[in-house]
Design a protein around this motif. Structure first.
Motif, PDB file in Angstrom:
ATOM      1  N   PRO A 232      -3.175 -16.057 -23.799  1.00 32.08           N
ATOM      2  CA  PRO A 232      -4.071 -15.215 -24.610  1.00 32.08           C
ATOM      3  C   PRO A 232      -3.288 -14.186 -25.408  1.00 32.08           C
ATOM      4  O   PRO A 232      -2.318 -13.590 -24.918  1.00 32.08           O
ATOM      5  CB  PRO A 232      -4.975 -14.549 -23.566  1.00 32.08           C
ATOM      6  N   GLY A 233      -3.701 -13.988 -26.649  1.00 32.05           N
ATOM      7  CA  GLY A 233      -3.031 -13.010 -27.499  1.00 32.05           C
ATOM      8  C   GLY A 233      -3.885 -12.673 -28.704  1.00 32.05           C
ATOM      9  O   GLY A 233      -4.772 -13.439 -29.100  1.00 32.05           O
ATOM     10  N   GLY A 234      -3.633 -11.525 -29.292  1.00 34.55           N
ATOM     11  CA  GLY A 234      -4.430 -11.086 -30.423  1.00 34.55           C
ATOM     12  C   GLY A 234      -5.823 -10.651 -29.992  1.00 34.55           C
ATOM     13  O   GLY A 234      -6.139 -10.543 -28.802  1.00 34.55           O
ATOM     14  N   ARG A 235      -6.669 -10.432 -30.968  1.00 37.61           N
ATOM     15  CA  ARG A 235      -8.032  -9.969 -30.691  1.00 37.61           C
ATOM     16  C   ARG A 235      -8.976 -10.582 -31.705  1.00 37.61           C
ATOM     17  O   ARG A 235      -8.730 -10.548 -32.904  1.00 37.61           O
ATOM     18  CB  ARG A 235      -8.102  -8.449 -30.763  1.00 37.61           C
ATOM     19  N   LEU A 236     -10.055 -11.173 -31.191  1.00 38.79           N
ATOM     20  CA  LEU A 236     -11.081 -11.754 -32.058  1.00 38.79           C
ATOM     21  C   LEU A 236     -12.019 -10.648 -32.504  1.00 38.79           C
ATOM     22  O   LEU A 236     -12.712 -10.038 -31.686  1.00 38.79           O
ATOM     23  CB  LEU A 236     -11.846 -12.851 -31.305  1.00 38.79           C
ATOM     24  N   ALA A 237     -12.015 -10.365 -33.815  1.00 39.19           N
ATOM     25  CA  ALA A 237     -12.866  -9.295 -34.344  1.00 39.19           C
ATOM     26  C   ALA A 237     -14.338  -9.653 -34.167  1.00 39.19           C
ATOM     27  O   ALA A 237     -14.725 -10.820 -34.153  1.00 39.19           O
ATOM     28  CB  ALA A 237     -12.567  -9.061 -35.821  1.00 39.19           C
ATOM     29  N   GLU A 238     -15.157  -8.635 -34.043  1.00 44.78           N
ATOM     30  CA  GLU A 238     -16.590  -8.861 -33.885  1.00 44.78           C
ATOM     31  C   GLU A 238     -17.178  -9.429 -35.171  1.00 44.78           C
ATOM     32  O   GLU A 238     -16.685  -9.152 -36.273  1.00 44.78           O
ATOM     33  CB  GLU A 238     -17.299  -7.551 -33.544  1.00 44.78           C
ATOM     34  N   PRO A 239     -18.244 -10.228 -35.049  1.00 44.27           N
ATOM     35  CA  PRO A 239     -18.914 -10.715 -36.269  1.00 44.27           C
ATOM     36  C   PRO A 239     -19.383  -9.548 -37.125  1.00 44.27           C
ATOM     37  O   PRO A 239     -19.682  -8.463 -36.619  1.00 44.27           O
ATOM     38  CB  PRO A 239     -20.102 -11.518 -35.728  1.00 44.27           C
ATOM     39  N   GLN A 240     -19.462  -9.763 -38.404  1.00 46.77           N
ATOM     40  CA  GLN A 240     -19.779  -8.685 -39.339  1.00 46.77           C
ATOM     41  C   GLN A 240     -21.130  -8.054 -39.050  1.00 46.77           C
ATOM     42  O   GLN A 240     -21.279  -6.829 -39.103  1.00 46.77           O
ATOM     43  CB  GLN A 240     -19.748  -9.243 -40.771  1.00 46.77           C
ATOM     44  N   ALA A 241     -22.120  -8.861 -38.712  1.00 43.79           N
ATOM     45  CA  ALA A 241     -23.459  -8.307 -38.464  1.00 43.79           C
ATOM     46  C   ALA A 241     -23.429  -7.350 -37.277  1.00 43.79           C
ATOM     47  O   ALA A 241     -24.024  -6.274 -37.305  1.00 43.79           O
ATOM     48  CB  ALA A 241     -24.453  -9.443 -38.220  1.00 43.79           C
ATOM     49  N   LYS A 242     -22.715  -7.748 -36.208  1.00 38.87           N
ATOM     50  CA  LYS A 242     -22.629  -6.878 -35.039  1.00 38.87           C
ATOM     51  C   LYS A 242     -21.827  -5.621 -35.357  1.00 38.87           C
ATOM     52  O   LYS A 242     -22.152  -4.530 -34.899  1.00 38.87           O
ATOM     53  CB  LYS A 242     -21.999  -7.641 -33.876  1.00 38.87           C
ATOM     54  N   ALA A 243     -20.746  -5.795 -36.126  1.00 41.83           N
ATOM     55  CA  ALA A 243     -19.921  -4.638 -36.471  1.00 41.83           C
ATOM     56  C   ALA A 243     -20.693  -3.642 -37.315  1.00 41.83           C
ATOM     57  O   ALA A 243     -20.583  -2.422 -37.128  1.00 41.83           O
ATOM     58  CB  ALA A 243     -18.659  -5.105 -37.209  1.00 41.83           C
ATOM     59  N   LYS A 244     -21.510  -4.137 -38.270  1.00 37.03           N
ATOM     60  CA  LYS A 244     -22.326  -3.241 -39.094  1.00 37.03           C
ATOM     61  C   LYS A 244     -23.315  -2.467 -38.236  1.00 37.03           C
ATOM     62  O   LYS A 244     -23.496  -1.257 -38.389  1.00 37.03           O
ATOM     63  CB  LYS A 244     -23.079  -4.038 -40.153  1.00 37.03           C
ATOM     64  N   ALA A 245     -23.981  -3.196 -37.336  1.00 36.90           N
ATOM     65  CA  ALA A 245     -24.982  -2.531 -36.487  1.00 36.90           C
ATOM     66  C   ALA A 245     -24.329  -1.481 -35.615  1.00 36.90           C
ATOM     67  O   ALA A 245     -24.866  -0.378 -35.416  1.00 36.90           O
ATOM     68  CB  ALA A 245     -25.693  -3.577 -35.627  1.00 36.90           C
ATOM     69  N   LYS A 246     -23.138  -1.784 -35.082  1.00 34.09           N
ATOM     70  CA  LYS A 246     -22.448  -0.834 -34.226  1.00 34.09           C
ATOM     71  C   LYS A 246     -22.004   0.386 -35.023  1.00 34.09           C
ATOM     72  O   LYS A 246     -22.167   1.538 -34.574  1.00 34.09           O
ATOM     73  CB  LYS A 246     -21.240  -1.502 -33.582  1.00 34.09           C
TER      74      LYS A 246
END
Length: 597
Positions: free
Chosen positions: A72-86
């Protein structure tokens, strides 16, 4: 994208989804199995439903190629819709444009990410995910070279990466294409997730699910070039099954392409010996003094005789590696064996139990085993006759009893034919033995006796049968059978009835032959036996030499009378066990017993 889960401008809503009854408590399908199904439905069924697995050079090389992306390595960014809501919730701002600016993401990579979709009923461990903003691309690593086909990759690989893309869309990402990286040729192939590929992927998911719940193994491929390099070829037995079903190639089965069996059993018989794990080796000590060392990769079984102590870390390691531990008395009487979690093939054991309660199935199998045993006894007598008289009358009698056994109408008459044939066979067994060595010692044998054996020959026969029982018990357990539920030998507490059933045709071929070989070749001597209270047993040094003779017999190759290729007896036992499974599961109409010429 207008909504999560609607890819390709919303056309996914028109694609065939998994059937409603496949959702709920049923397990998620690994995307790798969808790839296997597209490649070979039988391979996917054996691996996913029946829990079969075997290593090959290709699988080992594949793990080596994946060693980096499996970390495992790196980081999977959150989907845009979830990131906007957050971001909106954190800032308390109602301005969506400001929130979008605050959630802009730089390009990213993430390795070894596991995601699933309950709606599609699939799960995938993705080697690499590349993304920028809300757009992501799954990259699947393959060990070989890029194939020279128009699409740049074979269909199973394209479907696998497309299934990964469908899962990513279910999680709110935009995923219009993927990629396949071929490690050997160091080439990257782009895979566009068009409507056709999406339909093909969902159809493969549905087909695999239908096959899995159908409870019937798909037929093997016929004369396919895929089979020889398949890691499960020794389990699937495609050419052999097709031949027995009358659907094989005119050229007959191809020689079985399986890995060489380099590991050997480790026997420990010293009183109060201790077996401990140290690194990648097993160390045997007696009275705290080193006695022997064996590498774990060279050990196929740990066979313990008498009072031998095994440390808990050793037990854990052997169980993790699926290396069985066989326990027996000091005299060699088989007591049982230990293993890991065991085989996951519930279908096979269900078919075994069902057949064991069917009188017709039991009689049919029992007749075949007894007939094969008598014929193999006849062959051993013909090959090793040393008597002064003519062997022909005895061969004729054994042939007649074999024919009668094949027509027996009930178990009692079958037992009678077997017993009479055994009396004839062992009544002449002394004529198969070299009468005297250079010192004038003679192995005298009058009749078969046991518990306890009263002479050296009977002592070796009993010991050989115990070892053959152990070998069959380990083999049947590895294939997925319950060795304690038989068809001919009735169940009894602590008795491996199926092992005793399956070993009947192999008693003369392996056990009796090993005894004759050890005596006639001078491998055992008069000093190798101890006598007490009317019983005779092998001494520790005698057991050691006889075990070596028995193991050599297992390694000896023989030409299979049905399939035509040469195979060792050790591998033959596994093949026969798997053919019994194919018969019980309804793939072939008759179990083929092994009789040598």
């Amino acid at each position: 994208m207008s909504e999560p889960g609607l890819g390709l401008a919303g056309v996914q809503s028109e694609l065939p989804l998994p059937f409603p009854e496949f959702s709920g408590d049923l397990p998620l399908l690994p995307v790798r199995m969808v790839n296997e199904y597209e490649y070979c439905p039988r391979l996917a069924y054996l691996e996913w439903v029946q829990g079969e697995w075997a290593e090959s050079g290709d699988t080992v090389q594949g793990r080596f190629v994946h060693r980096r992306v499996d970390r495992p390595g790196g980081r999977l960014a959150e989907p845009q819709a979830k990131a906007k809501a957050k971001a909106k919730a954190d800032s308390g701002s109602g301005d969506g444009e400001d929130a979008e600016d605050e959630t802009e993401q730089p390009p990213f990579q993430a390795r070894s990410i596991t995601l699933s979709s309950a709606r599609l009923g699939i799960i995938a461990k993705m080697d690499l995910i590349e993304g920028e903003g809300n757009t992501v691309t799954p990259v699947d690593y393959k060990r070989g070279r890029r194939p020279h086909v128009a699409a740049g990759a074979y269909q199973p690989e394209r479907i696998q990466v497309c299934a990964q893309g469908l899962i990513l869309e279910e999680h709110g990402y935009q995923c219009d294409e993927g990629a396949i990286w071929f490690a050997e040729s160091r080439e990257r192939v782009r895979v566009v997730f068009d409507e056709t590929l999406r339909r093909q992927t969902l159809s493969a998911i549905n087909a695999l699910r239908l096959t899995a719940v159908g409870g019937r193994v798909p037929p093997p491929l016929v004369d396919s070039p895929k089979c020889p390099r398949c890691s499960l070829v020794g389990i699937c037995l495609p050419d052999e099954i097709n031949l027995l079903r009358g659907q094989g190639s005119e050229a007959g089965p191809r020689p079985m392409a399986t890995a060489e069996l380099t590991a050997r059993p480790l026997y420990v018989q010293a009183n109060q010996a201790k077996v401990a794990k140290k690194g990648e080796t097993l160390q045997v000590t007696v009275d705290d003094q080193p006695a022997a060392t064996a590498r774990l990769i060279d050990v196929s079984q740990l066979v313990l005789k008498g009072n031998v102590y095994v440390t808990t870390p050793t037990l854990h390691e052997l169980m993790k590696r699926e290396i069985p531990i066989t326990w027996s008395s000091y005299g060699g009487w088989f007591m049982g064996h230990s293993q890991g979690i065991g085989h996951k093939n519930v279908e096979l054991r269900s078919a075994q139990y069902k057949g064991s309660f069917d009188d017709q199935v039991c009689l049919l199998l029992a007749r075949g085993w007894v007939q094969a045993k008598i014929l193999n006894c006849r062959t051993l007598m013909r090959r090793n006759w040393r008597g002064e008289g003519d062997v022909s009358p005895w061969l004729t009698r054994l042939k007649q009893f074999a024919a009668r056994a094949a027509r027996a109408t009930d178990m009692n008459s079958l037992l009678g034919y077997e017993g009479t044939a055994a009396a004839d066979y062992f009544g002449q067994f002394r004529n198969l033995i070299k009468q005297a060595d250079t010192a004038g010692f003679q192995f005298d044998f009058r009749h078969r006796n046991r518990r306890p054996p009263a002479d050296p020959v009977n002592a070796m026969l009993s010991f050989a049968y115990a070892m053959l029982t152990r070998q069959w018990t380990v083999t049947l357990s590895a294939v997925g059978f319950d060795p304690f539920r038989g068809f001919y030998h009735q169940p009894r507490y602590g008795r491996p009835s199926l092992s005793l059933d399956m070993m009947e045709p192999f008693r003369p071929l392996i056990a009796d032959s090993a005894v004759l070989m050890a005596i006639n070749n001078g491998e055992v001597r008069p000093t190798d036996f101890v006598s007490a209270a009317g019983s005779v047993n092998l001494s520790p040094s005698g057991r050691k030499r006889f075990i070596a003779a028995f193991e050599r017999r297992l390694e000896q190759q023989v030409t299979h009378p049905l399939f035509g290729y040469r195979i060792s007896y050790q591998r033959l036992l596994e093949v026969q066990a798997r053919l019994l499974g194919r018969y019980l599961l309804g793939e072939i109409i008759q179990y083929p017993n092994f009789t040598t010429r």
